[in-house]
Design a protein around this motif. Structure first.
Motif, PDB file in Angstrom:
ATOM      1  N   CYS A  18      17.902 -29.782 -23.940  1.00 25.38           N
ATOM      2  CA  CYS A  18      18.323 -29.813 -25.720  1.00 25.38           C
ATOM      3  C   CYS A  18      18.893 -30.913 -25.698  1.00 25.38           C
ATOM      4  CB  CYS A  18      18.817 -28.423 -25.820  1.00 25.38           C
ATOM      5  SG  CYS A  18      17.930 -26.739 -26.515  1.00 25.38           S
ATOM      6  N   ALA A  19      20.036 -31.918 -24.566  1.00 20.38           N
ATOM      7  CA  ALA A  19      20.687 -33.699 -24.952  1.00 20.38           C
ATOM      8  C   ALA A  19      19.287 -34.118 -24.860  1.00 20.38           C
ATOM      9  CB  ALA A  19      20.811 -32.915 -23.727  1.00 20.38           C
ATOM     10  N   ALA A  20      17.974 -34.046 -24.020  1.00 22.95           N
ATOM     11  CA  ALA A  20      17.317 -34.729 -23.868  1.00 22.95           C
ATOM     12  C   ALA A  20      16.510 -35.016 -25.221  1.00 22.95           C
ATOM     13  CB  ALA A  20      16.033 -34.391 -22.855  1.00 22.95           C
ATOM     14  N   LEU A  21      16.988 -34.366 -26.339  1.00 17.44           N
ATOM     15  CA  LEU A  21      15.534 -34.089 -27.463  1.00 17.44           C
ATOM     16  C   LEU A  21      16.666 -34.738 -28.387  1.00 17.44           C
ATOM     17  CD1 LEU A  21      13.676 -33.712 -29.262  1.00 17.44           C
ATOM     18  CD2 LEU A  21      14.779 -31.403 -29.633  1.00 17.44           C
ATOM     19  N   ALA A  22      17.924 -34.187 -28.302  1.00 13.65           N
ATOM     20  CA  ALA A  22      19.621 -34.711 -29.346  1.00 13.65           C
ATOM     21  C   ALA A  22      19.499 -35.806 -28.987  1.00 13.65           C
ATOM     22  CB  ALA A  22      20.688 -34.128 -28.559  1.00 13.65           C
ATOM     23  N   PHE A  23      19.551 -36.819 -27.744  1.00  7.93           N
ATOM     24  CA  PHE A  23      18.761 -38.197 -27.753  1.00  7.93           C
ATOM     25  C   PHE A  23      18.231 -38.689 -27.903  1.00  7.93           C
ATOM     26  CE2 PHE A  23      23.268 -36.958 -24.959  1.00  7.93           C
ATOM     27  CZ  PHE A  23      23.287 -38.459 -25.380  1.00  7.93           C
ATOM     28  N   PHE A  24      16.850 -38.201 -27.501  1.00  6.30           N
ATOM     29  CA  PHE A  24      16.012 -38.714 -29.111  1.00  6.30           C
ATOM     30  C   PHE A  24      15.729 -38.732 -30.150  1.00  6.30           C
ATOM     31  CE2 PHE A  24      11.864 -38.061 -30.525  1.00  6.30           C
ATOM     32  CZ  PHE A  24      10.605 -38.525 -29.904  1.00  6.30           C
ATOM     33  N   LEU A  25      16.554 -37.576 -30.571  1.00  9.62           N
ATOM     34  CA  LEU A  25      16.866 -37.850 -31.761  1.00  9.62           C
ATOM     35  C   LEU A  25      17.730 -39.086 -32.391  1.00  9.62           C
ATOM     36  CD1 LEU A  25      17.244 -34.263 -32.822  1.00  9.62           C
ATOM     37  CD2 LEU A  25      15.177 -35.849 -33.981  1.00  9.62           C
ATOM     38  N   ILE A  26      18.549 -39.587 -31.997  1.00  6.25           N
ATOM     39  CA  ILE A  26      20.179 -40.624 -31.508  1.00  6.25           C
ATOM     40  C   ILE A  26      19.011 -42.036 -31.529  1.00  6.25           C
ATOM     41  CG2 ILE A  26      21.649 -41.706 -30.483  1.00  6.25           C
ATOM     42  CD1 ILE A  26      23.146 -38.539 -29.679  1.00  6.25           C
ATOM     43  N   GLY A  27      18.278 -42.556 -30.847  1.00  8.09           N
ATOM     44  CA  GLY A  27      17.700 -43.368 -30.263  1.00  8.09           C
ATOM     45  C   GLY A  27      16.717 -43.309 -31.734  1.00  8.09           C
ATOM     46  N   ILE A  28      16.272 -42.711 -32.146  1.00  7.25           N
ATOM     47  CA  ILE A  28      15.242 -42.273 -33.555  1.00  7.25           C
ATOM     48  C   ILE A  28      16.217 -42.718 -34.697  1.00  7.25           C
ATOM     49  CG2 ILE A  28      13.392 -41.145 -35.037  1.00  7.25           C
ATOM     50  CD1 ILE A  28      12.105 -42.183 -32.985  1.00  7.25           C
ATOM     51  N   GLY A  29      17.339 -42.414 -35.212  1.00  7.94           N
ATOM     52  CA  GLY A  29      18.350 -42.252 -36.255  1.00  7.94           C
ATOM     53  C   GLY A  29      18.827 -43.840 -36.072  1.00  7.94           C
ATOM     54  N   VAL A  30      19.499 -44.363 -35.050  1.00  9.66           N
ATOM     55  CA  VAL A  30      19.831 -45.343 -34.744  1.00  9.66           C
ATOM     56  C   VAL A  30      18.813 -46.417 -34.513  1.00  9.66           C
ATOM     57  CG1 VAL A  30      20.383 -47.278 -33.789  1.00  9.66           C
ATOM     58  CG2 VAL A  30      21.520 -44.607 -32.931  1.00  9.66           C
TER      59      VAL A  30
END
Length: 433
Positions: A118-130
């Motif tokens: 789940c953390a990998a997915l969350a950090f994926f979204l963080i990278g997309i959002g930034v």
């Protein structure tokens, strides 16, 4: 290279100081979400959950590597009439990723593998959002600020992002003790919600019709590959991309090894190394302010152009890194704190000059191409930070393993980083615009 400017695009002096501060509030929101994921959650994984430090390190590096999509996101924002929806949408994705990262960290205590996934997915979204919000924000700033204000505008926006780091860390820290997993989730949710609301309020009616792309431009959308190829064909844009990568690689590769170096070679305590980091950040702040003041139209004739600040800032950074290499051999007699302050001063000067130059070069390609240019350089910076942080620490470990002398090992790494800064200065000198 001739540049055709439309009458609409000429009005780039639309942003006053209050408007720039409003854009800075968006950067504050971005910084508030990001610092929770890269600092607070990092500490929780390593200390409270007793997990290997490589786990948060890889997650943070992953969110940097995802930002290779920045040029694509910038092109997408160029293709529409307004950049405001892209900024708000990016912040929403970032907020979702930040909240998901906190939730995943709490989940790791009971279900480790599921929590990591789940953390990998969350950090994926963080990278997309930034990627979406940061690229579109800087592109809008580049369009709306005239040349004489760019250095000051870049300084204001980045200082407000740093304020977001500091304010969020301080406020969250007051409520996190004693540690309970649910506290992290609740606080992260509050921070993410506030960040989205602040962004919406700050951008309300900020992007005036004069700054929007014309209907004709929106209808004539250039394919992404063609747009990227056109930017890369510009010699200055290409050289600036390489400069950004190498200089930011050198900049980031020192972060993870400076404090361990002070502890191992100079015998600094934990408190002293933390204080040393503060000395460096103080230097960065002063370097940024120096360029902001000297970059004004009235003083530029006496202080030099942004290009010169990039060149000499990188040269000074290289000299300061070489000073650390010498200091590692000399030992405690070396004025380490002064050396580190000079390093921060030089880093702050060249980095803010580079950001202001990035804004200037972004609009040099004409209207409707700011996003893809900013995205290209933002992607180069993100990859440099991801690779630099990991390789800087790895190079230090390898050198210490291969060499009997710890001092010689650090001297070798710092010398390489010094050379990278000098190479960056050479590349900056080749950027003509």
């Amino acid at each position: 290279m001739s540049i055709a400017l439309t009458p609409t695009f000429i009005r780039t002096s639309g942003f006053g100081w209050l408007d720039i501060v409003r854009l800075g509030l968006v950067q504050t929101a971005i910084g508030g979400i990001v610092v929770m994921t890269t600092s607070t959650l990092n500490r929780i994984m390593v200390v409270e959950l007793a997990l290997p430090a490589i786990l948060p390190g890889l997650l943070v590096a992953f969110h940097y590597f995802i930002q290779v999509i920045r040029p694509r996101m910038g092109h997408a924002s160029d293709s529409g009439a307004k950049k405001t929806p892209w900024i708000i949408g990016g912040i929403c994705v970032l907020a979702l990723g930040g909240f998901g990262a906190a939730l995943s960290t709490a989940l790791m205590a009971s279900y480790l593998i599921l929590g990591i996934a789940c953390a990998a997915l969350a950090f994926f979204l963080i990278g997309i959002g930034v990627s979406i919000s940061g690229t579109s924000l800087l592109a809008l700033l580049a369009k709306g600020v005239n040349d004489e204000r760019r250095a000051a505008a870049a300084t204001i926006v980045w200082l407000m992002m740093i304020f977001g780091f500091a304010f969020t860390s301080i406020m969250a820290g007051k409520f996190l003790d004693p540690y309970e997993p649910y506290k992290v989730v609740v606080i992260s949710g509050i921070i993410s919600t506030i960040a989205v609301l602040v962004t919406i309020a700050a951008l309300y009616r900020l992007e005036t019709p004069e700054l929007q792309n014309s209907p004709v431009h929106v209808e004539r959308k250039t394919p992404f590959r063609q747009a990227l190829a056109e930017v890369w064909a510009d010699g200055d844009a290409r050289r600036f991309s390489i400069f950004i990568f190498i200089s930011m690689f050198a900049f980031s590769s020192q972060d993870l090894i400076l404090e361990p170096f002070a502890g191992i070679v100079f015998g600094y305590t934990l408190g002293q190394t933390t204080s040393l980091s503060g000395v460096q950040h103080s230097g960065v702040l002063m370097g940024m302010l120096l360029v902001a003041i000297c970059g004004s139209s009235r003083l530029r004739a006496y202080c030099g152009s942004l290009r010169l600040w990039m060149i000499y800032g990188c040269v000074a950074s290289g000299i300061a890194m070489l000073g650390l290499a010498i200091g590692s051999m000399v030992g405690p007699e070396w004025p380490l704190r002064f050396n580190v302050f000079l390093l921060g001063l030089a880093n702050g000067a060249f980095s803010i000059a580079a950001i202001a130059s990035m804004m200037r070069l972004a609009v040099a390609g004409g209207a409707g191409k700011e996003g893809v240019r900013i995205g290209l350089w933002g992607g180069a910076q993100a990859i440099a930070f991801g690779v630099g942080g990991l390789l800087g620490a790895a190079a230090s470990d390898v050198a210490r393993a291969l060499m009997e002398s710890q001092s010689l090992a650090y001297a070798s790494v710092f010398s390489i980083e010094s050379g990278l800064f000098i190479a960056s200065a050479y590349l900056a000198s080749k950027v003509e615009k």
